[in-house]
Motif scaffolding. Structure first.
Motif, PDB file in Angstrom:
ATOM      1  N   LYS A 181     -57.137 -16.222   3.760  1.00 46.27           N
ATOM      2  CA  LYS A 181     -56.216 -16.147   4.713  1.00 46.27           C
ATOM      3  C   LYS A 181     -56.622 -16.072   6.255  1.00 46.27           C
ATOM      4  CE  LYS A 181     -52.972 -15.864   1.398  1.00 46.27           C
ATOM      5  NZ  LYS A 181     -52.327 -16.993   1.151  1.00 46.27           N
ATOM      6  N   ALA A 182     -55.729 -16.275   7.078  1.00 47.99           N
ATOM      7  CA  ALA A 182     -56.032 -16.281   8.456  1.00 47.99           C
ATOM      8  C   ALA A 182     -55.998 -14.631   8.936  1.00 47.99           C
ATOM      9  CB  ALA A 182     -55.182 -17.184   9.389  1.00 47.99           C
ATOM     10  N   PRO A 183     -56.607 -14.485   9.953  1.00 47.61           N
ATOM     11  CA  PRO A 183     -56.505 -13.077  10.395  1.00 47.61           C
ATOM     12  C   PRO A 183     -55.175 -12.585  10.883  1.00 47.61           C
ATOM     13  CG  PRO A 183     -58.610 -14.201  11.477  1.00 47.61           C
ATOM     14  CD  PRO A 183     -57.663 -15.146  10.773  1.00 47.61           C
ATOM     15  N   LYS A 184     -54.902 -11.261  10.682  1.00 45.23           N
ATOM     16  CA  LYS A 184     -53.767 -10.720  11.087  1.00 45.23           C
ATOM     17  C   LYS A 184     -54.018  -9.673  12.129  1.00 45.23           C
ATOM     18  CE  LYS A 184     -49.881  -8.058   9.458  1.00 45.23           C
ATOM     19  NZ  LYS A 184     -49.334  -7.348   8.252  1.00 45.23           N
ATOM     20  N   LEU A 185     -53.201  -9.662  13.251  1.00 47.77           N
ATOM     21  CA  LEU A 185     -53.442  -8.465  14.366  1.00 47.77           C
ATOM     22  C   LEU A 185     -52.715  -7.274  13.990  1.00 47.77           C
ATOM     23  CD1 LEU A 185     -54.283  -7.774  17.201  1.00 47.77           C
ATOM     24  CD2 LEU A 185     -51.947  -8.544  17.972  1.00 47.77           C
ATOM     25  N   GLU A 192     -39.225 -17.652  13.526  1.00 46.90           N
ATOM     26  CA  GLU A 192     -40.538 -17.300  13.133  1.00 46.90           C
ATOM     27  C   GLU A 192     -41.640 -18.142  13.734  1.00 46.90           C
ATOM     28  OE1 GLU A 192     -41.110 -18.037   9.000  1.00 46.90           O
ATOM     29  OE2 GLU A 192     -42.913 -16.980   8.888  1.00 46.90           O
ATOM     30  N   VAL A 193     -42.761 -17.719  14.284  1.00 50.04           N
ATOM     31  CA  VAL A 193     -43.794 -18.323  14.958  1.00 50.04           C
ATOM     32  C   VAL A 193     -44.492 -19.230  13.629  1.00 50.04           C
ATOM     33  CG1 VAL A 193     -45.587 -18.123  15.996  1.00 50.04           C
ATOM     34  CG2 VAL A 193     -43.866 -16.843  16.770  1.00 50.04           C
ATOM     35  N   GLN A 194     -44.691 -20.391  14.011  1.00 48.10           N
ATOM     36  CA  GLN A 194     -45.622 -21.043  12.779  1.00 48.10           C
ATOM     37  C   GLN A 194     -46.344 -22.083  13.689  1.00 48.10           C
ATOM     38  OE1 GLN A 194     -43.098 -23.186   9.961  1.00 48.10           O
ATOM     39  NE2 GLN A 194     -43.521 -21.781   8.478  1.00 48.10           N
ATOM     40  N   LEU A 195     -47.687 -21.970  13.243  1.00 47.15           N
ATOM     41  CA  LEU A 195     -48.999 -22.741  13.658  1.00 47.15           C
ATOM     42  C   LEU A 195     -49.323 -23.547  12.432  1.00 47.15           C
ATOM     43  CD1 LEU A 195     -50.119 -20.097  16.170  1.00 47.15           C
ATOM     44  CD2 LEU A 195     -49.114 -22.145  16.659  1.00 47.15           C
ATOM     45  N   VAL A 196     -49.425 -24.800  12.604  1.00 52.31           N
ATOM     46  CA  VAL A 196     -50.076 -25.699  11.358  1.00 52.31           C
ATOM     47  C   VAL A 196     -51.104 -26.637  12.087  1.00 52.31           C
ATOM     48  CG1 VAL A 196     -49.596 -27.348   9.811  1.00 52.31           C
ATOM     49  CG2 VAL A 196     -47.909 -25.516  10.507  1.00 52.31           C
ATOM     50  N   GLU A 197     -52.379 -26.463  11.528  1.00 55.83           N
ATOM     51  CA  GLU A 197     -53.457 -27.266  12.187  1.00 55.83           C
ATOM     52  C   GLU A 197     -53.556 -28.496  11.371  1.00 55.83           C
ATOM     53  OE1 GLU A 197     -54.792 -22.809  12.624  1.00 55.83           O
ATOM     54  OE2 GLU A 197     -53.690 -23.930  11.080  1.00 55.83           O
ATOM     55  N   SER A 198     -54.100 -29.569  11.883  1.00 56.60           N
ATOM     56  CA  SER A 198     -54.458 -30.829  11.003  1.00 56.60           C
ATOM     57  C   SER A 198     -55.699 -31.305  11.507  1.00 56.60           C
ATOM     58  CB  SER A 198     -53.380 -31.698  10.944  1.00 56.60           C
ATOM     59  OG  SER A 198     -52.977 -31.971  12.013  1.00 56.60           O
ATOM     60  N   GLY A 199     -56.213 -32.265  11.081  1.00 57.66           N
ATOM     61  CA  GLY A 199     -57.267 -32.970  11.509  1.00 57.66           C
ATOM     62  C   GLY A 199     -58.813 -32.785  11.052  1.00 57.66           C
ATOM     63  N   VAL A 244     -63.917 -23.094   9.601  1.00 52.40           N
ATOM     64  CA  VAL A 244     -62.536 -23.493   9.737  1.00 52.40           C
ATOM     65  C   VAL A 244     -62.184 -23.173  10.980  1.00 52.40           C
ATOM     66  CG1 VAL A 244     -60.476 -22.171   8.720  1.00 52.40           C
ATOM     67  CG2 VAL A 244     -62.233 -22.685   7.197  1.00 52.40           C
ATOM     68  N   TYR A 245     -61.138 -24.104  11.531  1.00 56.70           N
ATOM     69  CA  TYR A 245     -60.776 -23.758  12.788  1.00 56.70           C
ATOM     70  C   TYR A 245     -59.540 -23.381  12.839  1.00 56.70           C
ATOM     71  CZ  TYR A 245     -65.318 -25.923  14.787  1.00 56.70           C
ATOM     72  OH  TYR A 245     -66.328 -26.187  15.098  1.00 56.70           O
ATOM     73  N   TYR A 246     -59.272 -22.223  13.385  1.00 57.17           N
ATOM     74  CA  TYR A 246     -57.808 -21.759  13.749  1.00 57.17           C
ATOM     75  C   TYR A 246     -57.135 -22.049  14.877  1.00 57.17           C
ATOM     76  CZ  TYR A 246     -59.055 -18.724   9.425  1.00 57.17           C
ATOM     77  OH  TYR A 246     -59.323 -18.550   7.999  1.00 57.17           O
ATOM     78  N   CYS A 247     -55.988 -22.365  14.998  1.00 58.36           N
ATOM     79  CA  CYS A 247     -55.070 -22.223  16.199  1.00 58.36           C
ATOM     80  C   CYS A 247     -54.389 -20.901  16.238  1.00 58.36           C
ATOM     81  CB  CYS A 247     -54.075 -23.591  16.050  1.00 58.36           C
ATOM     82  SG  CYS A 247     -52.743 -23.416  17.155  1.00 58.36           S
ATOM     83  N   ALA A 248     -54.531 -20.264  17.466  1.00 62.24           N
ATOM     84  CA  ALA A 248     -54.039 -18.675  17.734  1.00 62.24           C
ATOM     85  C   ALA A 248     -53.299 -18.755  18.911  1.00 62.24           C
ATOM     86  CB  ALA A 248     -55.045 -17.959  17.369  1.00 62.24           C
ATOM     87  N   ARG A 249     -52.117 -18.056  18.813  1.00 62.13           N
ATOM     88  CA  ARG A 249     -51.439 -18.012  20.011  1.00 62.13           C
ATOM     89  C   ARG A 249     -51.587 -16.441  20.369  1.00 62.13           C
ATOM     90  NH1 ARG A 249     -44.991 -16.294  20.340  1.00 62.13           N
ATOM     91  NH2 ARG A 249     -45.851 -14.520  20.893  1.00 62.13           N
ATOM     92  N   GLY A 258     -51.927 -12.852  18.296  1.00 61.11           N
ATOM     93  CA  GLY A 258     -50.977 -12.155  17.599  1.00 61.11           C
ATOM     94  C   GLY A 258     -50.409 -13.301  16.511  1.00 61.11           C
ATOM     95  N   HIS A 259     -50.841 -14.644  16.655  1.00 57.83           N
ATOM     96  CA  HIS A 259     -50.209 -15.256  15.728  1.00 57.83           C
ATOM     97  C   HIS A 259     -51.260 -16.512  15.190  1.00 57.83           C
ATOM     98  CE1 HIS A 259     -46.233 -13.980  15.858  1.00 57.83           C
ATOM     99  NE2 HIS A 259     -46.436 -13.748  17.071  1.00 57.83           N
ATOM    100  N   TRP A 260     -51.540 -16.726  14.023  1.00 54.97           N
ATOM    101  CA  TRP A 260     -52.603 -17.665  13.491  1.00 54.97           C
ATOM    102  C   TRP A 260     -52.009 -18.466  12.808  1.00 54.97           C
ATOM    103  CZ3 TRP A 260     -58.111 -16.353  14.369  1.00 54.97           C
ATOM    104  CH2 TRP A 260     -58.392 -15.124  15.097  1.00 54.97           C
ATOM    105  N   GLY A 261     -52.444 -19.936  12.645  1.00 58.72           N
ATOM    106  CA  GLY A 261     -52.587 -21.043  11.731  1.00 58.72           C
ATOM    107  C   GLY A 261     -53.167 -20.667  10.542  1.00 58.72           C
TER     108      GLY A 261
END
Lengths: 107, 122
Positions: free
Chosen positions: A42-46, B1-8, B93-98, B110-113
């Motif tokens: 899973k992705a990290p969680k703050l 709800e915050v959603q982040l969806v990576e692609s590519g 793995v590349y994560y997008c994060a806000r 605080g928010h990750w794809g």
């Protein structure tokens, strides 16, 4: 770059145990420190921001403390769902840097 | 709800290029700085790049500076990472994060794809 050193790198504890993880910064970072939980796959969680503030919705058994160079993350009563790797992260200076992680296993 | 969806993500040869995208929803995208964070297989987290809400401030890790370019399109509510001159050590793995809060520099992610896997191999 600010180096973040976490210890231990892994630990095994029983349900209900108190678990403590430490994080040391290579220079004074005030309280500019966060803690994350990453469950397998899973992705990290703050969980904790500003060293000791609990993120909304995070159970109160998680807590953080410290300032300057030495920080502590505590799970007051370990639960089965806490199986994860935990990371500290500083934001005093760019680049953001993370500790190497602490893998928490359940006995 | 915050959603982040990576692609590519995908398999690319050393020296090749790839463009990652991150589609955002559930919040006012144009108000927040955005970030890319990567994780090599079995390894820890590494911050890659950040871009402020209006693209005025852009930051890179030294490991990708000059090879990767972060950008965003607030009208399309999307974040991008153009990766050139890829190396085996960029495999991750590349994560997008806000960021948790509105800020010019990254603070708390605080928010990750869910992440997208980039494999650099011949």
């Amino acid at each position: 770059d600010i180096q973040m050193t976490q210890s231990p790198s892994s630990l095994s504890a029983s349900v209900g145990d108190r678990v403590t993880i430490t994080c040391q910064a290579s220079q004074d970072i005030s309280d500019y420190l966060n803690w994350y939980q990453q469950k397998p796959g899973k992705a990290p969680k703050l969980l904790i921001y500003d060293a000791s503030d609990l993120e909304t919705g995070v159970p109160s058994r998680f807590s953080g403390s410290g300032s300057g160079t030495d920080f502590t993350f505590t799970i007051s009563s370990l639960q089965p769902e806490d199986l994860a790797t935990y990371y500290c992260q500083q934001y005093d200076n760019l680049p953001l840097t993370f500790g190497g992680g602490t893998k928490v296993e359940i006995k | 709800e915050v959603q982040l969806v990576e692609s590519g993500g995908g398999l690319v040869k050393p020296g090749g290029s790839l463009r990652l995208s991150c589609a955002a929803s559930g919040f006012t995208f144009s108000s927040y700085s955005m970030n890319w964070v990567r994780q090599a297989p079995g390894k820890g987290l590494e911050w890659v790049s950040s871009i402020s809400s209006s693209s005025s401030y852009i930051y890179y890790a030294d490991s990708v500076k000059g090879r990767f370019t972060i950008s965003r399109d607030n009208a399309k509510i999307s974040l991008y990472l153009q990766m050139n001159s890829l190396r085996a050590e960029d495999t991750a793995v590349y994560y997008c994060a806000r960021d948790r809060d509105v800020a010019v520099v990254p603070v708390a992610l605080g928010h990750w794809g869910q992440g997208t896997l980039v494999t650099v191999s011949s």
